[in-house]
Design a protein around this motif. Structure first.
Motif, PDB file in Angstrom:
ATOM      1  N   SER A 114       3.272  -0.336   8.465  1.00 38.14           N
ATOM      2  CA  SER A 114       4.175  -0.628   9.593  1.00 38.14           C
ATOM      3  C   SER A 114       3.378  -0.724  10.881  1.00 38.14           C
ATOM      4  N   SER A 115       2.377   0.146  11.015  1.00 34.26           N
ATOM      5  CA  SER A 115       1.556   0.126  12.225  1.00 34.26           C
ATOM      6  C   SER A 115       0.856  -1.223  12.358  1.00 34.26           C
ATOM      7  N   ILE A 116       0.311  -1.712  11.249  1.00 34.59           N
ATOM      8  CA  ILE A 116      -0.424  -2.979  11.295  1.00 34.59           C
ATOM      9  C   ILE A 116       0.504  -4.114  11.714  1.00 34.59           C
TER      10      ILE A 116
ATOM     11  N   SER B 277      -9.002  -1.193  11.562  1.00 39.56           N
ATOM     12  CA  SER B 277      -8.362  -0.158  12.365  1.00 39.56           C
ATOM     13  C   SER B 277      -7.459  -0.844  13.378  1.00 39.56           C
ATOM     14  N   ILE B 278      -6.315  -0.221  13.670  1.00 39.04           N
ATOM     15  CA  ILE B 278      -5.451  -0.804  14.707  1.00 39.04           C
ATOM     16  C   ILE B 278      -5.962  -0.474  16.101  1.00 39.04           C
ATOM     17  N   TYR B 279      -6.964   0.415  16.193  1.00 38.43           N
ATOM     18  CA  TYR B 279      -7.448   0.819  17.515  1.00 38.43           C
ATOM     19  C   TYR B 279      -8.544  -0.090  18.075  1.00 38.43           C
TER      20      TYR B 279
ATOM     21  N   GLY C  92       0.855  -1.182   0.000  1.00 41.47           N
ATOM     22  CA  GLY C  92       0.000   0.000   0.000  1.00 41.47           C
ATOM     23  C   GLY C  92       0.884   1.221   0.000  1.00 41.47           C
ATOM     24  N   GLN C  93       0.256   2.377  -0.101  1.00 41.64           N
ATOM     25  CA  GLN C  93       1.051   3.597  -0.220  1.00 41.64           C
ATOM     26  C   GLN C  93       1.665   4.001   1.101  1.00 41.64           C
ATOM     27  N   ARG C  94       2.652   4.854   0.983  1.00 43.79           N
ATOM     28  CA  ARG C  94       3.314   5.368   2.173  1.00 43.79           C
ATOM     29  C   ARG C  94       2.296   6.008   3.105  1.00 43.79           C
ATOM     30  N   ARG C  95       2.441   5.806   4.356  1.00 42.79           N
ATOM     31  CA  ARG C  95       1.579   6.355   5.418  1.00 42.79           C
ATOM     32  C   ARG C  95       0.192   5.713   5.462  1.00 42.79           C
ATOM     33  N   SER C  96      -0.010   4.650   4.679  1.00 41.68           N
ATOM     34  CA  SER C  96      -1.341   4.028   4.718  1.00 41.68           C
ATOM     35  C   SER C  96      -1.540   3.236   6.009  1.00 41.68           C
ATOM     36  N   GLY C  97      -0.431   2.860   6.666  1.00 40.50           N
ATOM     37  CA  GLY C  97      -0.559   2.173   7.953  1.00 40.50           C
ATOM     38  C   GLY C  97       0.063   0.784   8.005  1.00 40.50           C
TER      39      GLY C  97
ATOM     40  N   GLU D 293       1.456   4.062  20.064  1.00 41.85           N
ATOM     41  CA  GLU D 293       2.880   4.247  19.784  1.00 41.85           C
ATOM     42  C   GLU D 293       3.209   4.249  18.304  1.00 41.85           C
ATOM     43  N   THR D 294       2.259   3.818  17.463  1.00 45.30           N
ATOM     44  CA  THR D 294       2.555   3.817  16.026  1.00 45.30           C
ATOM     45  C   THR D 294       2.665   5.228  15.485  1.00 45.30           C
ATOM     46  N   LEU D 295       2.181   6.197  16.258  1.00 40.42           N
ATOM     47  CA  LEU D 295       2.302   7.594  15.822  1.00 40.42           C
ATOM     48  C   LEU D 295       3.759   7.969  15.600  1.00 40.42           C
ATOM     49  N   PHE D 296       4.649   7.277  16.302  1.00 40.44           N
ATOM     50  CA  PHE D 296       6.073   7.632  16.224  1.00 40.44           C
ATOM     51  C   PHE D 296       6.877   6.694  15.351  1.00 40.44           C
ATOM     52  N   LEU D 297       6.184   5.810  14.634  1.00 40.61           N
ATOM     53  CA  LEU D 297       6.911   4.883  13.761  1.00 40.61           C
ATOM     54  C   LEU D 297       7.518   5.622  12.578  1.00 40.61           C
ATOM     55  N   GLU D 298       8.707   5.205  12.213  1.00 42.07           N
ATOM     56  CA  GLU D 298       9.263   5.695  10.961  1.00 42.07           C
ATOM     57  C   GLU D 298       8.435   5.096   9.830  1.00 42.07           C
ATOM     58  N   SER D 299       8.141   5.861   8.832  1.00 43.90           N
ATOM     59  CA  SER D 299       7.415   5.287   7.707  1.00 43.90           C
ATOM     60  C   SER D 299       8.320   4.261   7.016  1.00 43.90           C
ATOM     61  N   THR D 300       7.692   3.233   6.489  1.00 45.70           N
ATOM     62  CA  THR D 300       8.471   2.155   5.879  1.00 45.70           C
ATOM     63  C   THR D 300       9.421   2.696   4.825  1.00 45.70           C
ATOM     64  N   ALA D 301      10.694   2.451   5.004  1.00 46.06           N
ATOM     65  CA  ALA D 301      11.645   3.029   4.074  1.00 46.06           C
ATOM     66  C   ALA D 301      12.196   1.988   3.102  1.00 46.06           C
TER      67      ALA D 301
HETATM   68  P1  GDP Z   1       3.318   3.047   6.412  1.00 41.64           P
HETATM   69  O1  GDP Z   1       4.119   4.110   5.759  1.00 41.64           O
HETATM   70  O2  GDP Z   1       2.310   2.451   5.448  1.00 41.64           O
HETATM   71  O3  GDP Z   1       4.128   1.987   7.077  1.00 41.64           O
HETATM   72  O4  GDP Z   1       2.396   3.772   7.497  1.00 41.64           O
HETATM   73  P2  GDP Z   1       2.632   3.893   9.089  1.00 41.64           P
HETATM   74  O5  GDP Z   1       2.436   2.564   9.723  1.00 41.64           O
HETATM   75  O6  GDP Z   1       3.916   4.603   9.335  1.00 41.64           O
HETATM   76  O7  GDP Z   1       1.373   4.758   9.530  1.00 41.64           O
HETATM   77  C1  GDP Z   1       1.202   6.098   9.198  1.00 41.64           C
HETATM   78  C2  GDP Z   1       0.366   6.791  10.244  1.00 41.64           C
HETATM   79  O8  GDP Z   1      -0.955   6.233  10.270  1.00 41.64           O
HETATM   80  C3  GDP Z   1       0.906   6.661  11.663  1.00 41.64           C
HETATM   81  O9  GDP Z   1       0.862   7.945  12.262  1.00 41.64           O
HETATM   82  C4  GDP Z   1      -0.078   5.740  12.360  1.00 41.64           C
HETATM   83  O10 GDP Z   1      -0.228   6.033  13.754  1.00 41.64           O
HETATM   84  C5  GDP Z   1      -1.350   6.007  11.600  1.00 41.64           C
HETATM   85  N1  GDP Z   1      -2.264   4.836  11.634  1.00 41.64           N
HETATM   86  C6  GDP Z   1      -1.980   3.549  11.309  1.00 41.64           C
HETATM   87  N2  GDP Z   1      -3.055   2.764  11.467  1.00 41.64           N
HETATM   88  C7  GDP Z   1      -4.068   3.557  11.901  1.00 41.64           C
HETATM   89  C8  GDP Z   1      -5.454   3.326  12.233  1.00 41.64           C
HETATM   90  O11 GDP Z   1      -5.987   2.213  12.186  1.00 41.64           O
HETATM   91  N3  GDP Z   1      -6.185   4.414  12.602  1.00 41.64           N
HETATM   92  C9  GDP Z   1      -5.645   5.663  12.695  1.00 41.64           C
HETATM   93  N4  GDP Z   1      -6.445   6.655  13.071  1.00 41.64           N
HETATM   94  N5  GDP Z   1      -4.359   5.913  12.389  1.00 41.64           N
HETATM   95  C10 GDP Z   1      -3.571   4.883  11.994  1.00 41.64           C
END
Ligand code: GDP
Length: 336
Positions: free
Chosen positions: A23-25, A165-167, A16-21, A37-45
């Motif tokens: 790494s968080s998943i 949703s991860i929440y 999926g696209q960058r910031r789509s979530g 804590e995923t708010l502070f994850l580095e985006s997948t590089a």
């Molecule tokens: P990646 O670039 O695809 O790996 O995206 P990240 O995992 O870095 O996620 C980007 C942002 O989306 C982060 O700030 C996460 O906290 C946020 N995020 C991920 N999953 C969810 C979700 O289910 N709900 C919400 N509201 N935010 C999310």
């Protein structure tokens, strides 16, 4: 470049696209990271290979959103050759047209050579969206994909949609559905769990992968979120308690549990059957039981009121179900 998957083991690809979530998943589901804590994850590089010590040993490949993997220098066969499912994450809180365009071209490119790859679309970050809005988005996304594919003559591609949703537990529920399609002999596992529920009048029984808390099979009564959540939280309780206090288990039983799932002869497993009885805690009115099946799997069930009085017969039924489950995995192993 990505190497071949472990032999015979299904692989999950997360794209999926960058910031789509993405790494968080994978952090929340497979590494127990608290969602905040995923708010502070580095985006997948870069492409990450995430090999897990769970039942199926499936892998999550976390692709960077911007890589053009259809570039001819990319070894498609190494990526899609042994894949079980392609999970495509779409950020529902963002403008998703570009994400859908990429998904469509990915599906169209995969179709000729890899028509059987399950495409699982996670319409993600739906927390905070109203139920009506969620369904509108899902309908819109489905329509856009369907239109584009049928314009290119592709009908009936295996595409499924999940609101995640991860929440909350929706992300685990979605993974469970994805994984279940990859499990050999799933109907047999389900039949065993159905028999158990019927014999013991259990409300619901799940076979859980303990590490990820993804359920790989359940009985055929409808999954309701509360029962799933209770069972999955209960695994945490048991894991925590057993880490703190330890469980007294005979040496052979521990060896069996810690061995590879298919490494032991069945007679050895059966010989251990009395080593562990069901554990029961009461969640309000409904007792819950957990029984280890092997190193990776646990059987967790929501019992019915009054099950306590019938514990000897419940335990007997649970033991024979566990034996049946292990036999199914034994057959799977022999086929390989
Ligand atoms: P990646 O670039 O695809 O790996 O995206 P990240 O995992 O870095 O996620 C980007 C942002 O989306 C982060 O700030 C996460 O906290 C946020 N995020 C991920 N999953 C969810 C979700 O289910 N709900 C919400 N509201 N935010 C999310």
């Amino acid at each position: 470049a990505p190497g071949p998957a472990a032999k015979g083991k299904p692989r999950l690809l997360l794209m999926g696209q960058r910031r789509s979530g993405k790494s968080s998943i994978s952090s929340v589901v497979f590494h127990k990271m608290p969602p905040n804590e995923t708010l502070f994850l580095e985006s997948t590089a870069r492409i990450q290979k995430d090999s897990m010590h769970s039942f199926m040993d499936f892998q999550v490949w976390d692709f960077p959103g911007q890589v053009d993997f259809l570039d001819p220098s990319f070894d498609l066969d190494a990526i899609f050759g042994e894949i079980g499912a392609l999970i495509w994450v779409i950020d529902a809180q963002d403008d998703y047209l570009e994400a859908i365009n990429r998904l469509n071209s990915t599906i169209l490119n995969l179709q000729p050579s890899y028509p059987n790859v399950n495409v699982e679309v996670f319409i993600h970050k739906v927390d905070g969206l109203s139920d009506d809005y969620k369904l509108d988005i899902q309908r819109d996304i489905m329509q856009r994909i369907q239109d584009e594919l049928s314009d290119h003559g592709v009908e009936n591609a295996p595409i499924n949609f999940h609101l995640t949703s991860i929440y909350n537990h929706s992300i685990f529920e979605a993974f469970s559905k994805v994984i279940q399609k990859l499990i050999p002999h799933l109907p047999t596992l389900e039949a065993l769990l159905n028999d158990l529920c019927r014999a013991c009048r259990f409300e619901k029984a799940y076979l859980f992968d303990v590490l990820s808390k993804i359920y790989i099979a359940t009985d055929s009564s409808p999954v309701d979120m509360p029962s799933y959540e209770i069972c999955s939280d209960y695994i945490d309780v048991i894991v925590d308690v057993s880490e703190i206090y330890g469980w007294e288990r005979p040496k052979e039983y521990i060896e069996f549990l810690e061995g590879q799932p298919w490494s032991k002869k069945l007679e050895d497993q059966v010989a251990c059957r009395d080593a562990e009885s069901a554990i029961v805690l009461t969640d309000m009115k409904r007792p819950i039981m957990l029984r280890e099946v092997n190193k990776y799997l646990a059987l967790v069930a929501v019992m019915c009121e009054g099950s306590y009085e019938k514990m000897p017969s419940v335990t007997m039924n649970v033991e024979s179900t566990v034996k049946g489950l292990l036999e199914v995995f034994e057959i799977t192993k022999q086929r390989k």
